[in-house]
Design a protein around this motif. Structure first.
Motif, mmCIF file in Angstrom:
data_model
loop_
_atom_site.group_PDB
_atom_site.id
_atom_site.type_symbol
_atom_site.label_atom_id
_atom_site.label_comp_id
_atom_site.label_asym_id
_atom_site.label_seq_id
_atom_site.Cartn_x
_atom_site.Cartn_y
_atom_site.Cartn_z
ATOM 1 N N ASP A 284 19.360 50.095 23.194
ATOM 2 C CA ASP A 284 19.921 50.042 24.518
ATOM 3 C C ASP A 284 20.954 48.499 24.801
ATOM 4 O O ASP A 284 20.274 47.689 24.328
ATOM 5 N N PHE A 285 21.862 48.932 24.847
ATOM 6 C CA PHE A 285 23.079 47.727 25.273
ATOM 7 C C PHE A 285 22.777 46.481 26.410
ATOM 8 O O PHE A 285 24.404 45.696 26.366
ATOM 9 N N GLY A 286 21.469 46.589 26.898
ATOM 10 C CA GLY A 286 22.151 44.968 28.006
ATOM 11 C C GLY A 286 22.497 45.725 29.477
ATOM 12 O O GLY A 286 23.095 47.120 29.351
ATOM 13 N N ASP A 287 22.280 44.579 29.959
ATOM 14 C CA ASP A 287 23.868 44.163 31.053
ATOM 15 C C ASP A 287 24.728 45.338 30.977
ATOM 16 O O ASP A 287 25.282 44.125 30.360
ATOM 17 N N PRO A 288 25.999 45.537 31.894
ATOM 18 C CA PRO A 288 27.507 45.614 31.563
ATOM 19 C C PRO A 288 27.776 43.921 32.265
ATOM 20 O O PRO A 288 27.388 43.048 32.737
ATOM 21 N N PRO A 289 29.075 43.824 31.721
ATOM 22 C CA PRO A 289 29.904 42.286 32.217
ATOM 23 C C PRO A 289 30.045 42.496 33.650
ATOM 24 O O PRO A 289 30.003 43.312 34.088
ATOM 25 N N VAL A 290 29.963 41.315 33.520
ATOM 26 C CA VAL A 290 30.652 40.572 35.103
ATOM 27 C C VAL A 290 31.655 41.259 35.337
ATOM 28 O O VAL A 290 32.681 40.979 35.046
ATOM 29 N N ALA A 291 32.164 42.161 36.358
ATOM 30 C CA ALA A 291 33.021 42.294 36.960
ATOM 31 C C ALA A 291 33.942 41.154 37.362
ATOM 32 O O ALA A 291 33.606 40.363 37.635
ATOM 33 N N GLY A 292 35.478 41.545 36.890
ATOM 34 C CA GLY A 292 35.952 41.112 37.277
ATOM 35 C C GLY A 292 37.788 41.316 37.745
ATOM 36 O O GLY A 292 37.702 42.014 38.302
ATOM 37 N N ALA A 293 38.810 41.500 37.691
ATOM 38 C CA ALA A 293 40.067 41.972 37.946
ATOM 39 C C ALA A 293 40.254 42.905 36.917
ATOM 40 O O ALA A 293 39.785 43.030 35.806
ATOM 41 N N GLY A 294 41.153 43.967 37.643
ATOM 42 C CA GLY A 294 41.522 45.887 37.280
ATOM 43 C C GLY A 294 39.907 45.985 36.872
ATOM 44 O O GLY A 294 38.583 46.457 37.312
ATOM 45 N N PRO A 295 40.441 47.692 37.292
ATOM 46 C CA PRO A 295 39.363 48.973 37.061
ATOM 47 C C PRO A 295 38.454 48.802 35.989
ATOM 48 O O PRO A 295 37.973 49.294 35.537
ATOM 49 N N PHE A 296 39.380 48.311 34.392
ATOM 50 C CA PHE A 296 38.163 47.883 33.396
ATOM 51 C C PHE A 296 38.071 47.145 32.675
ATOM 52 O O PHE A 296 39.420 45.782 32.906
ATOM 53 N N ALA A 297 37.749 47.049 31.873
ATOM 54 C CA ALA A 297 37.133 45.294 31.317
ATOM 55 C C ALA A 297 37.935 45.149 29.725
ATOM 56 O O ALA A 297 38.983 46.657 29.620
ATOM 57 N N ASP A 298 38.326 43.904 29.102
ATOM 58 C CA ASP A 298 38.459 44.651 27.994
ATOM 59 C C ASP A 298 37.943 44.831 27.184
ATOM 60 O O ASP A 298 36.948 44.925 26.590
ATOM 61 N N LEU A 299 38.353 45.797 26.315
ATOM 62 C CA LEU A 299 38.045 46.488 25.478
ATOM 63 C C LEU A 299 37.745 45.341 23.726
ATOM 64 O O LEU A 299 37.011 45.590 22.707
ATOM 65 N N TRP B 49 30.750 56.574 13.122
ATOM 66 C CA TRP B 49 30.003 55.366 13.544
ATOM 67 C C TRP B 49 30.016 55.497 15.270
ATOM 68 O O TRP B 49 30.804 56.579 15.653
ATOM 69 N N VAL B 50 30.012 55.153 16.014
ATOM 70 C CA VAL B 50 29.839 55.168 17.630
ATOM 71 C C VAL B 50 29.893 53.466 18.320
ATOM 72 O O VAL B 50 29.452 52.407 17.734
ATOM 73 N N ASP B 51 30.952 53.429 18.897
ATOM 74 C CA ASP B 51 31.255 52.077 19.725
ATOM 75 C C ASP B 51 30.537 52.616 21.441
ATOM 76 O O ASP B 51 31.026 53.719 21.652
ATOM 77 N N VAL B 52 29.866 51.280 22.324
ATOM 78 C CA VAL B 52 29.158 51.246 22.959
ATOM 79 C C VAL B 52 30.306 50.601 24.012
ATOM 80 O O VAL B 52 30.060 48.789 22.831
ATOM 81 N N ALA B 53 30.276 50.774 24.973
ATOM 82 C CA ALA B 53 31.347 49.497 25.684
ATOM 83 C C ALA B 53 30.210 49.111 27.338
ATOM 84 O O ALA B 53 30.663 50.074 28.332
ATOM 85 N N PRO B 54 29.570 48.529 27.394
ATOM 86 C CA PRO B 54 28.272 49.193 28.778
ATOM 87 C C PRO B 54 30.015 48.486 30.526
ATOM 88 O O PRO B 54 30.019 47.857 30.091
ATOM 89 N N GLY B 55 29.165 49.598 31.101
ATOM 90 C CA GLY B 55 30.150 48.913 32.041
ATOM 91 C C GLY B 55 31.613 48.713 32.229
ATOM 92 O O GLY B 55 32.248 48.013 32.729
ATOM 93 N N TRP B 56 32.229 49.074 31.161
ATOM 94 C CA TRP B 56 33.478 49.550 30.687
ATOM 95 C C TRP B 56 35.044 49.758 32.229
ATOM 96 O O TRP B 56 35.387 49.423 32.803
ATOM 97 N N VAL B 57 34.068 50.498 32.897
ATOM 98 C CA VAL B 57 34.412 51.067 34.213
ATOM 99 C C VAL B 57 34.217 49.778 35.293
ATOM 100 O O VAL B 57 32.456 49.803 35.165
ATOM 101 N N ARG B 58 34.512 48.997 35.660
ATOM 102 C CA ARG B 58 34.766 47.993 36.782
ATOM 103 C C ARG B 58 33.387 48.402 38.119
ATOM 104 O O ARG B 58 32.268 48.227 38.738
ATOM 105 N N ASP B 59 33.961 49.942 39.000
ATOM 106 C CA ASP B 59 33.916 49.777 40.101
ATOM 107 C C ASP B 59 33.764 51.452 39.451
ATOM 108 O O ASP B 59 35.108 52.278 40.526
ATOM 109 N N GLY B 60 32.926 51.470 39.974
ATOM 110 C CA GLY B 60 32.816 53.885 39.168
ATOM 111 C C GLY B 60 32.578 54.985 40.040
ATOM 112 O O GLY B 60 32.494 56.131 40.142
#
Length: 209
Positions: A6-21, A35-46
């Protein structure tokens, strides 16, 4: 045995529709070069994207032979090639951003978008690897954007071994890379829990399904 990640809460939203990878994806090394990468909350407003795709995509109920019968697969699907007009401009932007980030590893862009709609907990996809095409014999990347209800993405080594379960939440990006499609299997298993609809958007390079 299995690991539950469980990778926790998504990052706080900012400018743009996607977070920085860059620095935002957390990697889990598997076995045999997977391997597997997980970026929680990458889509800021889905929310809007989910609603538009749910309404605009020509969802299909595929049928496949099973034993002596023809049965419907337990989910709705739609597939877009690089020559098709994709149903929302954010899909193209997401594909480009992911491609740019992983280009040094993959060496080629992601160009197709496969969409799946899991209507409730009875919809699922069985254990499998994306091994149609070049992924049968070479490393590749499959990037999944998850929208809607939270479901569990399970992974296990082909031939047995410790399994891993990932929480696929609203807006999360999950990228399976290296030998993952050849040496591991993944699934969205049925659940008796009451869950709402969940959408999976899979970006792949040419010649991989």
């Amino acid at each position: 045995m299995q690991d539950v990640l469980d990778f926790g809460d998504p990052p706080v939203a900012g400018a743009g529709p996607f977070a920085d990878l860059a620095g935002g994806a957390m990697r889990t090394e598997l076995t045999l070069g997977a391997w597997v990468d997980v970026a929680p909350g990458w889509v800021r407003d889905g929310d809007e994207l989910f609603e538009r795709l749910a309404d605009d995509v020509p969802w299909q109920a595929e049928r496949r032979p099973m034993y002596d019968n023809i049965v419907y697969i337990p989910r709705l699907t739609c597939f877009y090639t690089e020559r098709d007009q994709w149903p929302h401009p954010l899909l193209g932007k997401a594909c480009r951003l992911i491609s740019e980030h992983y280009l040094p590893v993959l060496g080629e862009p992601l160009v197709t978008a496969g969409l799946c709609l899991y209507r409730d907990g009875a919809d699922s996809v069985a254990w499998h690897g994306d091994r149609i095409g070049r992924s049968r014999y070479q490393d590749t990347i499959v990037a999944i954007v998850s929208l809607g209800a939270t479901r569990t993405l399970a992974l296990r080594p082909r031939g047995g071994g410790r399994s891993v379960r990932l929480t696929a939440g609203h807006g999360d990006l999950i990228v399976m890379g290296g030998s993952c499609q050849r040496t591991w299997e993944h699934a969205i298993l049925k659940t008796t829990e009451r869950v709402g609809p969940r959408m999976s958007i899979q970006f792949r390079p040419a010649g991989v399904r």
